[in-house]
Design a protein around this motif. Structure first.
Motif, PDB file in Angstrom:
ATOM      1  N   GLY A  74       0.702  -1.145   0.010  1.00 54.64           N
ATOM      2  CA  GLY A  74      -0.095   0.089   0.133  1.00 54.64           C
ATOM      3  C   GLY A  74       0.992   1.279   0.024  1.00 54.64           C
ATOM      4  O   GLY A  74       0.452   2.349   0.616  1.00 54.64           O
ATOM      5  N   GLY A  75       1.984   1.395  -0.753  1.00 55.42           N
ATOM      6  CA  GLY A  75       2.921   2.459  -0.885  1.00 55.42           C
ATOM      7  C   GLY A  75       2.259   3.313  -1.487  1.00 55.42           C
ATOM      8  O   GLY A  75       1.253   3.117  -2.482  1.00 55.42           O
ATOM      9  N   THR A  76       3.073   4.466  -1.487  1.00 57.04           N
ATOM     10  CA  THR A  76       2.784   5.560  -2.661  1.00 57.04           C
ATOM     11  C   THR A  76       3.847   6.043  -3.566  1.00 57.04           C
ATOM     12  O   THR A  76       5.034   5.787  -3.144  1.00 57.04           O
ATOM     13  CB  THR A  76       2.680   7.074  -1.682  1.00 57.04           C
ATOM     14  N   ASN A  77       3.381   5.734  -4.887  1.00 54.43           N
ATOM     15  CA  ASN A  77       4.174   5.738  -6.089  1.00 54.43           C
ATOM     16  C   ASN A  77       4.437   7.266  -6.468  1.00 54.43           C
ATOM     17  O   ASN A  77       3.417   7.757  -7.160  1.00 54.43           O
ATOM     18  CB  ASN A  77       3.878   4.929  -7.176  1.00 54.43           C
ATOM     19  N   VAL A  78       5.571   7.937  -6.208  1.00 53.26           N
ATOM     20  CA  VAL A  78       5.456   9.263  -6.696  1.00 53.26           C
ATOM     21  C   VAL A  78       6.540   8.869  -7.904  1.00 53.26           C
ATOM     22  O   VAL A  78       7.611   8.539  -8.015  1.00 53.26           O
ATOM     23  CB  VAL A  78       6.385   9.895  -5.535  1.00 53.26           C
ATOM     24  N   CYS A  79       5.817   9.518  -9.031  1.00 50.81           N
ATOM     25  CA  CYS A  79       6.416   9.464 -10.316  1.00 50.81           C
ATOM     26  C   CYS A  79       7.022  10.481 -10.729  1.00 50.81           C
ATOM     27  O   CYS A  79       6.683  11.748 -10.409  1.00 50.81           O
ATOM     28  CB  CYS A  79       5.038   9.359 -11.419  1.00 50.81           C
ATOM     29  N   LEU A  80       8.157  10.469 -11.450  1.00 54.23           N
ATOM     30  CA  LEU A  80       8.850  11.652 -12.041  1.00 54.23           C
ATOM     31  C   LEU A  80       9.113  11.305 -13.398  1.00 54.23           C
ATOM     32  O   LEU A  80       9.345  10.298 -13.913  1.00 54.23           O
ATOM     33  CB  LEU A  80      10.352  11.454 -11.520  1.00 54.23           C
ATOM     34  N   ARG A  81       8.823  12.256 -14.619  1.00 50.04           N
ATOM     35  CA  ARG A  81       9.002  12.246 -15.937  1.00 50.04           C
ATOM     36  C   ARG A  81      10.371  12.201 -16.072  1.00 50.04           C
ATOM     37  O   ARG A  81      11.095  11.479 -17.005  1.00 50.04           O
ATOM     38  CB  ARG A  81       8.219  13.268 -16.505  1.00 50.04           C
ATOM     39  N   ARG A  82      11.224  13.196 -15.326  1.00 48.90           N
ATOM     40  CA  ARG A  82      12.604  13.355 -15.686  1.00 48.90           C
ATOM     41  C   ARG A  82      13.537  13.184 -14.526  1.00 48.90           C
ATOM     42  O   ARG A  82      12.970  13.807 -13.275  1.00 48.90           O
ATOM     43  CB  ARG A  82      12.826  14.652 -16.158  1.00 48.90           C
ATOM     44  N   VAL A  83      14.572  12.573 -14.276  1.00 47.35           N
ATOM     45  CA  VAL A  83      15.140  12.452 -13.125  1.00 47.35           C
ATOM     46  C   VAL A  83      16.475  13.188 -12.991  1.00 47.35           C
ATOM     47  O   VAL A  83      17.431  13.002 -14.002  1.00 47.35           O
ATOM     48  CB  VAL A  83      15.604  10.848 -12.867  1.00 47.35           C
ATOM     49  N   ASP A  84      16.553  14.510 -12.482  1.00 46.49           N
ATOM     50  CA  ASP A  84      17.707  15.288 -12.314  1.00 46.49           C
ATOM     51  C   ASP A  84      17.616  15.630 -10.741  1.00 46.49           C
ATOM     52  O   ASP A  84      16.816  15.626 -10.193  1.00 46.49           O
ATOM     53  CB  ASP A  84      17.571  16.328 -13.275  1.00 46.49           C
ATOM     54  N   ALA A  85      18.850  16.283 -10.247  1.00 48.16           N
ATOM     55  CA  ALA A  85      19.018  16.307  -8.949  1.00 48.16           C
ATOM     56  C   ALA A  85      17.748  17.576  -8.412  1.00 48.16           C
ATOM     57  O   ALA A  85      17.306  17.093  -7.371  1.00 48.16           O
ATOM     58  CB  ALA A  85      20.369  16.847  -8.797  1.00 48.16           C
ATOM     59  N   PRO A  86      17.606  18.329  -8.954  1.00 49.21           N
ATOM     60  CA  PRO A  86      16.503  19.495  -8.530  1.00 49.21           C
ATOM     61  C   PRO A  86      15.171  18.483  -8.333  1.00 49.21           C
ATOM     62  O   PRO A  86      14.290  18.658  -7.301  1.00 49.21           O
ATOM     63  CB  PRO A  86      16.399  20.440  -9.632  1.00 49.21           C
ATOM     64  N   SER A  87      14.767  17.643  -9.403  1.00 51.43           N
ATOM     65  CA  SER A  87      13.438  17.045  -9.225  1.00 51.43           C
ATOM     66  C   SER A  87      13.572  16.143  -8.093  1.00 51.43           C
ATOM     67  O   SER A  87      12.488  15.988  -7.177  1.00 51.43           O
ATOM     68  CB  SER A  87      13.065  16.487 -10.508  1.00 51.43           C
ATOM     69  N   VAL A  88      14.494  15.367  -8.169  1.00 45.24           N
ATOM     70  CA  VAL A  88      14.589  14.526  -6.866  1.00 45.24           C
ATOM     71  C   VAL A  88      14.586  14.961  -5.543  1.00 45.24           C
ATOM     72  O   VAL A  88      14.005  14.566  -4.664  1.00 45.24           O
ATOM     73  CB  VAL A  88      15.963  13.479  -7.266  1.00 45.24           C
ATOM     74  N   TYR A  89      15.594  16.204  -5.152  1.00 41.54           N
ATOM     75  CA  TYR A  89      15.344  16.784  -4.028  1.00 41.54           C
ATOM     76  C   TYR A  89      13.928  17.536  -3.778  1.00 41.54           C
ATOM     77  O   TYR A  89      13.637  17.382  -2.463  1.00 41.54           O
ATOM     78  CB  TYR A  89      16.587  17.628  -3.835  1.00 41.54           C
ATOM     79  N   SER A  90      13.485  18.061  -4.618  1.00 40.88           N
ATOM     80  CA  SER A  90      12.290  18.593  -4.460  1.00 40.88           C
ATOM     81  C   SER A  90      11.315  17.562  -4.065  1.00 40.88           C
ATOM     82  O   SER A  90      10.338  17.531  -3.151  1.00 40.88           O
ATOM     83  CB  SER A  90      11.686  19.262  -5.707  1.00 40.88           C
ATOM     84  N   ALA A  91      11.098  16.418  -4.741  1.00 40.31           N
ATOM     85  CA  ALA A  91      10.230  15.260  -4.812  1.00 40.31           C
ATOM     86  C   ALA A  91      10.281  14.754  -3.346  1.00 40.31           C
ATOM     87  O   ALA A  91       9.408  14.405  -2.453  1.00 40.31           O
ATOM     88  CB  ALA A  91      10.272  14.371  -5.684  1.00 40.31           C
ATOM     89  N   ILE A  92      11.641  14.521  -2.675  1.00 38.51           N
ATOM     90  CA  ILE A  92      12.021  13.998  -1.447  1.00 38.51           C
ATOM     91  C   ILE A  92      11.154  14.941  -0.341  1.00 38.51           C
ATOM     92  O   ILE A  92      10.599  14.348   0.535  1.00 38.51           O
ATOM     93  CB  ILE A  92      13.623  13.932  -1.233  1.00 38.51           C
ATOM     94  N   ALA A  93      11.317  16.273  -0.543  1.00 38.17           N
ATOM     95  CA  ALA A  93      10.884  17.164   0.415  1.00 38.17           C
ATOM     96  C   ALA A  93       9.480  17.195   0.570  1.00 38.17           C
ATOM     97  O   ALA A  93       8.759  17.287   1.416  1.00 38.17           O
ATOM     98  CB  ALA A  93      11.678  18.592   0.197  1.00 38.17           C
ATOM     99  N   ASP A  94       9.082  17.152  -0.755  1.00 40.94           N
ATOM    100  CA  ASP A  94       7.517  17.697  -1.011  1.00 40.94           C
ATOM    101  C   ASP A  94       6.684  16.513  -0.486  1.00 40.94           C
ATOM    102  O   ASP A  94       5.524  16.726  -0.135  1.00 40.94           O
ATOM    103  CB  ASP A  94       7.022  18.158  -2.497  1.00 40.94           C
ATOM    104  N   HIS A  95       6.904  15.138  -0.692  1.00 42.72           N
ATOM    105  CA  HIS A  95       6.279  13.871  -0.601  1.00 42.72           C
ATOM    106  C   HIS A  95       6.751  13.256   0.463  1.00 42.72           C
ATOM    107  O   HIS A  95       6.167  12.116   0.766  1.00 42.72           O
ATOM    108  CB  HIS A  95       6.127  13.219  -1.845  1.00 42.72           C
TER     109      HIS A  95
END
Lengths: 589, 589
Positions: free
Chosen positions: B281-302
């Motif tokens: 029952g996990g949450t899948n956070v999807c990313l279209r593009r993997v780059d450092a800003p997107s990953v760090y933002s997603a970690i913080a936001d979700h």
């Protein structure tokens, strides 16, 4: 794709899509797909026995089994199990022979769970609280060839063996001594039939006997036989592998837990956790006797993280006197199963800081296959409501194929209304192979429709969580209404003076049957609370037809070794009271 | 037994034991045991697809898939997957047909992992970074009948379809639109071939197509083909079920994780975690593009708890500039696999607060099957030593049957000396069925001796942990010595100016081959550090024969979509330099 330098052509998408509309006669790969299947590298049998060698590699220096002053490491346990398997082989034990054990939760009991099947034999753990007659029946029925017996249980085995018919070849006996039990009778040390001597003869580099098929029998467990004759449940390597993995995922057990053996390993192999602990490199803290002081001491001394037990163990923890209880220094997680836990007991034990998970399984499933998977939003509810939700058995564990509740007449699923009772049926990889030498019982339980019929009666709630109402034989049928004895008991547990309650059918001239409650009261309440008061209290809280028409106070309720109330004893008592005659309080129904 | 009222008789134990000495001709139960086996209730096929229905019941209201502003719940995902399966069936897709997807990590990609096999079809995820020619080859080879394609990848698919021979029936195309990608070319909305339109035609109560056998193919993944032509790896329901459960247990993923999709799901199906997330029952956070800003933002936001990635993703996180990095508010666990992680990179990323687990697997095993199971005692070691230990691939996961390293000439296990190289072989339930339409390659990989030969070269350390030295084709043979390119690279990563390093063989007139290093330098180091300096630095740190004789600086190393350096490209470059002639620095070896 555009940013990576491929030339961007301005496509006419609609034209493009039109060009790639449905095509018939594709060169389908289905036939080539079908050529692929099991092969030598992926079809090696699933078995939990391989967990042990890995544990020796990864956790070699970590404690595996702790029992009083004795501490084994995973390297040692691995080598001891190989020695056991080797020694059994040397004694002539071969593939699919039955080896029985009559042991409390001591290190030899843990080792038997690997060492016996590693010799190719089938492990048969015998309930240590059975009487000699039943033990004799099991030894005879299983064709057991060897028994590992604890020194304290030797008199019981002695009695059992004397009861075997003389033409029955007796199994070989290996005595498991306990150096920590000074007060027990001990044999002269000169025998070569003690467990430690046996291990000495074994080869710690033994090539263990791998199953030839994952469907090979590995385990033989007799049902507790609360009503009928015990049946010999046989599980295979695959089934045990699956229930072990599923239980670890479902209970979310982290690596290197410290597991306290409050649950007898003879009870459905400790719900698969002997193997699970090897998979995770856990520490198995063994206990010869389970009582509140021992459990609280062990939790404090060993920094226990996990334990299992029937609801009676939870009640024991909750009802322990002030001086016995010790504060919990860290979260202790409890898995309870075996019988429906009263919400009041769940509530009390969680208030003390234990985190309870509630599962449901049978000897026939090798471990829990349904559990009350917890929803985060439930944490916002009041504690009593949380306990009520947690008292429900829940949903199938992730690896089970299907679980359902069906009307036994029609075979259809019952409505999800939380009220309509039906039989719990299930299917999945850890359902037993069958009952040994009992094709008829096997056929009655595992039907041609592909389902295992549990014999448990339950309801399906609107949210898809199931709840047990009763064993089918425990349902009380009163004036055509089905009454769940479990439901009436749960309500009685809410009475402030009630310590334990069990409800069975009593014959009734008018209604056919009516509920008869056997109640044990808390200290100080005996002689103060009357049957009439309990009945009056009940009448305010449940439908008239569910109210016990008879209330009997008893000091303690008769229980099986696994904490289940022996309802057949109470049913017999209720029958012996004779039927309720007309003119009694039943007219108020 | 003594305390429970059974009469304690004073037994003569030796006499008793003597009476129960070895008996021959017991009534063994082996024959009755053998009568038991698979039955209709326990042999229903193992499949991960059932996780989804359970997730809808247990976690129905919880987020399942999150992508920018779009949030689905598990109830919705379940119904969308049923709709997809139903719609595919309506389009004529049937059992074992191949359905391909050309998608980034968007919700449709997640749904395809359930919806496609729930229609009975085989899911084929195509690497989105392939060129059109290769995509065409895969579509043709797989006999794909339908392609789900992302709007940004439509030009690529268009090119690929044009390259198909005209007599080849084109697969049907379903366009997956992305409302969050405004800048992309979009087709007119009037087509009935968009993904959302397709779902609308599907029945959310569809009875999904269960496998008839757990050995039924479910997944088709093409190997990345760094050297040879791509091979089509086929996995069955059973294999995927097993690797999913094993991965959850091995990585100890707790219930309801928040999983960030930094790993492309087209890469070995995201190492089984699409199915694993449904089990928990996990949450899948999807990313279209993997780059450092997107990953760090997603970690913080979700509030991400878990993510996976090849070592190149770790390097990206570690090398992100100060402004991009965000502090971790809670522990974030990373599983890395795909290529051996340099110890220096592990060290850096753990120093930032990530908790890295290191696994090893292949497309052919469906997920990681070896992992560096961590020992508590290692926590006491210095950080660099911890990183060195963690860079080892480790031991088999609990459910794998066996893993070994063998001398390919003799077939014997190599000594556990951490030095002798051999090929990594393994066996267990999640090894692939085989390569589609390639019996020869299948036979070369899965041999009659019961082992899958990985093609990876490694050593076995004395403690039973294995470490990869190379792909067998990447081993450099210099003057008769085997040189692990991975080992040389790991040391080069220790050079303060080195950002990335890859070592391949360069022809050498005298030694046959010598190591040739391709190095990308950190910002600011270009033009400062010279090849001669790197060679001198290396000579102080490794055996002479391992020191690169050639050092080539490059801006960035060529990589596959999954972050593996394309050594075949570098090997070609090294060959094109021509052989090193006598008189070069090789005389100092």
């Amino acid at each position: 794709g555009r940013g990576r330098g491929r030339g961007v052509r301005p496509p006419s998408y609609l034209a493009f899509l039109a060009a790639h509309r449905p095509s018939t006669g594709c060169m389908r790969s289905a036939a080539d797909m079908e050529k692929l299947g099991a092969n030598p590298a992926n079809s090696c049998p699933l078995t939990p026995l391989g967990f042990l060698e890995r544990a020796a590699t990864v956790f070699g220096g970590c404690p595996s089994v702790v029992y009083r002053g004795t501490v084994f490491t995973w390297s040692q346990t691995y080598r001891r199990c190989l020695r056991l398997a080797s020694a059994l082989s040397s004694l002539g034990i071969s593939r699919l022979d039955v080896v029985s054990v009559l042991l409390p939760n001591v290190p030899a009991m843990y080792e038997a769970h690997f060492g016996v099947p590693m010799s190719g034999a089938v492990l048969n753990t015998i309930n240590t609280r059975l009487d000699a007659r039943t033990v004799a029946v099991l030894l005879r029925h299983s064709g057991s060839r060897l028994v590992l017996v604890d020194q304290a249980l030797l008199p019981l085995l002695d009695d059992a063996l004397r009861l075997l018919p003389t033409e029955h070849p007796a199994p070989r006996v290996v005595l498991v001594e306990d150096p920590h039990e000074k007060d027990q009778l001990r044999p002269a040390p000169a025998t070569d039939l003690t467990y430690e001597r046996l291990l000495e003869t074994g080869d710690p580099e033994f090539k263990w006997v791998r199953p030839t098929s994952e469907w090979n029998p590995m385990i033989l467990n007799y049902t507790s036989g609360t009503t009928a004759a015990p049946k010999g449940v046989v599980h295979c390597h695959r089934g045990i592998f699956l229930v072990t993995m599923m239980s670890l995922v479902d209970w979310a057990v982290p690596p290197r837990p410290t597991f306290l053996w409050t649950l007898p390993m003879f009870h459905a192999n400790g719900w698969s956790f002997p193997w699970g602990m090897a998979a995770l490199g856990g520490t198995n803290v063994c206990l010869r006797r389970v009582d509140a002081p021992s459990v609280y001491s062990a939790i404090a001394d060993h920094r226990v993280t996990h334990l299992c037990g029937a609801p009676v163990v939870l009640a024991m923890l909750a009802n322990a006197p002030e001086g016995v209880r010790k504060p919990l220094h860290r979260k202790v997680r409890i898995m309870t199963a075996g019988s429906p836990p009263p919400a009041a007991v769940l509530h009390r034990v969680e208030a003390m800081g234990f985190e309870v998970s509630h599962g449901y399984g049978l000897t026939e499933t090798g471990g829990h296959v349904v559990s009350c998977a917890w929803k985060g939003e439930w944490n916002k509810l009041p504690a009593s409501e949380r306990a009520r939700l947690k008292a429900r058995q829940g949903v199938r564990t992730p690896g089970m194929a299907e679980v359902d509740i069906v009307d036994v007449e029609t075979g259809c699923s019952v409505p999800r209304d939380g009220a309509t009772m039906g039989e719990i049926v299930l299917r999945g990889g850890c359902v037993m192979l069958g009952y040994l030498k009992d094709g008829e019982a096997t056929k009655a339980a595992i039907r041609d429709d592909g389902w295992f019929y549990t014999g448990d009666v339950g309801v399906m709630h609107p949210d898809g969580y199931l709840q047990i109402r009763d064993r089918s034989k425990d349902v009380i049928i009163s004036g055509g209404e089905n009454i769940s004895s479990v439901e009436v008991e749960s309500m009685l547990y809410g009475h402030p003076a009630v310590s334990e309650a069990a409800v069975v059918a009593r014959p009734d001239e008018f209604w056919g049957e009516t509920p008869c409650a056997f109640v044990s009261l808390k200290d100080g309440a005996a002689g103060v609370v009357t049957a009439a008061e309990v009945i009056a209290w009940s009448r305010e809280r449940m439908a008239g037809y569910m109210v016990p028409k008879t209330v009997v106070f008893r000091g303690e309720l008769p229980k099986t070794s696994t904490g289940k109330v022996q309802k057949y004893v109470l049913r017999k008592l209720a029958r012996e009271m004779g039927p309720i005659r007309r003119g009694s309080s039943s007219s108020k129904m």
